[in-house]
Each structure stands twice: as structure tokens, then as C-alpha cells.
Design an enzyme around this catalytic site. Structure first.
Site, mmCIF file in Angstrom:
data_model
loop_
_atom_site.group_PDB
_atom_site.id
_atom_site.type_symbol
_atom_site.label_atom_id
_atom_site.label_comp_id
_atom_site.label_asym_id
_atom_site.label_seq_id
_atom_site.Cartn_x
_atom_site.Cartn_y
_atom_site.Cartn_z
ATOM 1 N N ARG A 1 -11.499 -10.532 -0.196
ATOM 2 C CA ARG A 1 -10.607 -9.524 -0.756
ATOM 3 C C ARG A 1 -9.678 -10.206 -1.744
ATOM 4 N NH1 ARG A 1 -6.620 -11.555 0.995
ATOM 5 N NH2 ARG A 1 -5.322 -10.184 -0.282
ATOM 6 N N GLY A 2 -8.983 -9.394 -2.526
ATOM 7 C CA GLY A 2 -8.197 -9.931 -3.627
ATOM 8 C C GLY A 2 -9.018 -9.786 -4.898
ATOM 9 N N ALA A 3 -8.425 -9.187 -5.930
ATOM 10 C CA ALA A 3 -9.182 -8.850 -7.135
ATOM 11 C C ALA A 3 -9.937 -10.035 -7.741
ATOM 12 C CB ALA A 3 -8.248 -8.219 -8.167
ATOM 13 N N ARG B 1 -16.223 -1.816 -4.388
ATOM 14 C CA ARG B 1 -14.773 -1.583 -4.354
ATOM 15 C C ARG B 1 -14.378 -0.990 -5.707
ATOM 16 N NH1 ARG B 1 -11.502 -4.579 -0.840
ATOM 17 N NH2 ARG B 1 -9.901 -3.080 -1.450
ATOM 18 N N GLN C 1 -2.194 -7.486 5.824
ATOM 19 C CA GLN C 1 -2.546 -8.732 5.128
ATOM 20 C C GLN C 1 -1.358 -9.667 4.980
ATOM 21 O OE1 GLN C 1 -3.393 -5.571 3.900
ATOM 22 N NE2 GLN C 1 -5.216 -5.716 2.601
ATOM 23 N N ASP D 1 -4.349 -5.325 -8.673
ATOM 24 C CA ASP D 1 -5.799 -5.152 -8.712
ATOM 25 C C ASP D 1 -6.254 -4.583 -10.047
ATOM 26 O OD1 ASP D 1 -7.170 -5.381 -5.725
ATOM 27 O OD2 ASP D 1 -5.029 -4.984 -5.675
ATOM 28 N N ASN E 1 -1.459 -1.896 -7.295
ATOM 29 C CA ASN E 1 -1.469 -2.944 -6.267
ATOM 30 C C ASN E 1 -1.496 -2.275 -4.891
ATOM 31 O OD1 ASN E 1 -1.327 -5.827 -5.637
ATOM 32 N ND2 ASN E 1 0.713 -5.414 -4.834
ATOM 33 N N LYS E 2 -1.475 -3.079 -3.863
ATOM 34 C CA LYS E 2 -1.545 -2.581 -2.488
ATOM 35 C C LYS E 2 -0.524 -1.484 -2.232
ATOM 36 C CE LYS E 2 -3.980 -3.916 -0.098
ATOM 37 N NZ LYS E 2 -5.350 -3.427 0.139
#
Length: 364
Positions: free
Chosen positions: A53-55, A90, A203, A244, A254-255
């Protein structure tokens, strides 16, 4: 970065093999383990399940998945079919499409028998470039932290609030917002990090605390709703978050929960910076709120939580009553007007098209 004294990166490939190995982030922080991705189906599954995970890391993993797809079927039809299948894993992180487009562009006109080898060369290059890019981002952002430390008369640590996980396990190495913190810490600037838990997947609580603790960076875990309170009482000097996707106008996706932090920061005159590589900029989008597709994730991420039981086993327990209706948008969009600046590998830009074009004039 190191885990128990051993240097790791989040994804790697033995040059003699056509498979890749990744850190399984679904097991952290309770267990550190790796997972070998054997084919494109494994890569897609790892992206969907957030093993990776993480762009930036999603983009690199997607590139290796594409290479494995072409290893197994280099036909013209699969050039597009594999692209579409991986890209659908995703929808929000723009780095995935960005990496796939680079790879497809470089292999499309090759003879089928030459495509796989060329694809691995491109994927390896993207991996190496991610490390270099994030190292440069860290240096650019650390200057902001140093400026705050100097402005405070070097009298106390710089208090940084961050949201979600933006460290080396979200990239190939270093990270984005956490990479800035690592660089500042390693340069001798005293820092303290307020770590949002980042519900519902936690996270921050599980990954960011694990990373910072492993690196020796002072930090305190807080609930997601505590940030505004801390800002009101002068306990936050700067907010550093990742992204992202960032639009050409400077809106930052973002999140989920990032937007609320930006609102609190604006109200309390706390600088709010988004830290990202140039690959996260979507030059084809202007209005992030209207145009960015926000991923809706599974309800059990909200209704259940995983943790370690008294006997050391990892268990999943229910928080909400059975049958509870759940909404679980994974991201939100922070409008450019709330962003103090965008920290990239090329420098710090105003959150606007003009500001970004000042760093990336080739996109004009």
C-alpha cells in the site's frame, strides 16, 4: 531502512528471478514477514488486499505485475488486457496508472518475444527512481523542519502531526512525509511526531508507530480526533501528510480524515504541507472533489478490528452490532486553498497550477 538491524526495502527482485518479494504489511506490527509474488494475479491480489500500500509502492508493484503478465503472455491482446486488470486493482492512487502507462509505452512496439525482458528493465528502473526521488523529497522537506526549529530559537523539538503511513513501506524506501521526518531526525534536528491512529485500518497506529520506533524517532500515538485540540493548544508546529493523487490545481487526495486536519490547521494557523513525488500529480484533473474517484472499501474494516490477544495470537473482533450499515470511503480531498505548500523532489511549490508548473515546466 533497517528492521532488527537488517536493511530492507519494501519490494525487491533477485536479478536471476522473474518474481518479486514484498513486505507483507497486513501482518505488521505484530509480525514481520515477506511474501513472494509469482505472477500477475499475485500482484493484483497484493494491491487489492493492501499487502502492499502507499501510492508509490502500488505503482512499482503494478509495474512488476505487468512484467510478470508479459512474461507469461506477451501477445498484443495481453498488452492491454493486463494493463486494464492491474489498473483496476486500486482506483484512487494515480501512481498505478502512471507506472503502467510508462511500461506499456516502452514495450508496445517491441516484438512479443522481447517484451518481457524490456518490461523488467523498466520496472527495475522505476523501483530505483522511486528510491532516488524519495531521498530528494526528504532533503527538500527537512529544510522546512529546520526553519521551524531555528524560528523557535532551537529551544525545543519540532512537533509534527502526520496522518496515515507515508514511510518506507509505503514507497520503496525513505517514504514521503515520513521520509522528511527521517531526514530531519538524522540531520540532528530534534523532532516529535504526533501519529494519528488513522481509522479504520489503523495504518498510523500499526505502521507509522512501528516505523518511527524502529528508527528511534520520538513519537506519540493519538486518536484521529485529537489533532485539532493539540493545534488549539500550540502543540503542533507543522502538519506533514502524503497523497495518493494531487490535481494540477493543487487539490490533494489522501487517506480519509486528512481534510479535517487541514481545516483545523487553517483555523489555528498551523502550516499544512502535502509531500509527494511528481508521479502523484494528475495533470489531467483540476477539481479533485468533483473528479477523483474515491474508493469505497469493505464494511468489516469499520465493524471489526485486529489485534494481539493475551496469548499472543492475532485475533479479529467485532466493534459494531451485527447488521450495522457501514460507509467506508478510503480517501478524501483537501482543496488547494487549505494547503500551505506541496513538497516534491524538485522543491516546494504553491498548491496551484502555476506553482506546480514552476517546478515541472515540461507539463505546460
Amino acid at each position: 531502512m533497517k528492521v532488527d538491524g537488517v536493511s530492507y526495502r519494501s519490494i525487491w527482485r533477485d536479478p536471476s528471478e522473474t518474481t518479486v518479494t514484498v513486505v507483507d504489511q497486513t501482518l505488521l506490527p505484530h509480525r514481520f514477514d515477506t511474501l513472494k509474488l509469482m505472477n500477475v494475479a499475485d500482484a493484483i491480489d497484493a494491491i487489492k488486499r493492501m499487502v502492499v500500500r502507499g501510492a508509490p509502492l502500488i505503482g512499482v508493484t503494478g509495474a512488476y505485475g505487468y512484467a510478470m503478465a508479459l512474461r507469461d503472455d506477451p501477445s498484443d491482446a495481453n498488452v492491454d488486457a493486463a494493463f486494464d486488470a492491474i489498473n483496476a486493482a486500486r482506483p484512487t492512487a494515480v501512481n498505478l496508472r502512471w507506472a503502467l502507462e510508462i511500461l506499456r509505452r516502452e514495450i508496445r512496439d517491441l516484438a512479443p518475444d522481447d517484451r518481457a525482458v524490456a518490461a523488467y528493465v523498466v520496472a527495475d528502473r522505476l523501483r530505483a527512481e522511486d528510491i532516488e526521488t524519495n531521498g530528494a523529497i526528504a532533503e527538500q522537506g527537512a529544510r522546512l523542519v529546520r526553519e521551524i526549529y531555528e524560528a523557535n530559537g532551537r529551544s525545543r523539538p519540532v512537533n509534527i502531526l502526520t496522518h496515515c503511513n507515508t514511510g518506507w513501506i509505503a514507497c520503496v524506501d525513505w517514504g514521503t512525509a515520513l521520509g522528511v521526518i527521517y531526514r530531519a531526525h538524522d540531520d540532528g534536528i530534534p523532532v516529535h511526531v504526533w501519529v494519528d491512529e488513522t481509522r479504520p485500518r489503523n495504518q498510523g497506529a500499526s505502521l507509522t508507530t512501528w516505523e518511527l520506533g524502529s528508527h528511534g524517532v520520538p513519537h506519540t500515538l493519538i486518536v484521529d480526533n485529537a489533532g485539532g485540540h493539540l493545534m488549539q493548544h500550540g502543540q503542533v508546529d507543522i502538519c506533514l501528510v502524503g497523497a495518493d493523487r494531487v490535481t494540477a490545481s493543487g487539490d490533494a487526495c489522501n487517506k480519509i480524515g486528512t481534510y479535517l486536519k487541514a481545516l483545523a490547521a487553517k483555523d489555528n494557523h498551523v502550516p499544512f504541507y502535502v509531500v509527494l513525488p511528481g508521479s502523484t500529480i494528475d495533470w489531467n484533473m483540476e477539481d479533485g472533489v468533483a473528479e477523483i474517484e474515491i474508493e469505497e472499501r469493505a464494511s468489516d474494516e469499520v465493524t471489526h478490528i485486529s489485534g494481539v490477544a493475551g496469548d499472543g495470537s492475532i485475533v479479529k473482533v467485532r466493534l459494531a452490532p451485527k447488521g450495522t450499515k457501514v460507509g467506508n470511503p478510503a480517501f478524501d480531498v483537501t482543496p488547494a486553498r487549505l494547503v500551505t505548500g506541496l513538497v516534491t523532489e524538485r522543491g516546494v511549490a504553491e498548491a496551484s497550477r502555476a506553482g506546480l508548473l514552476g517546478l515541472y515546466p515540461e507539463k505546460a
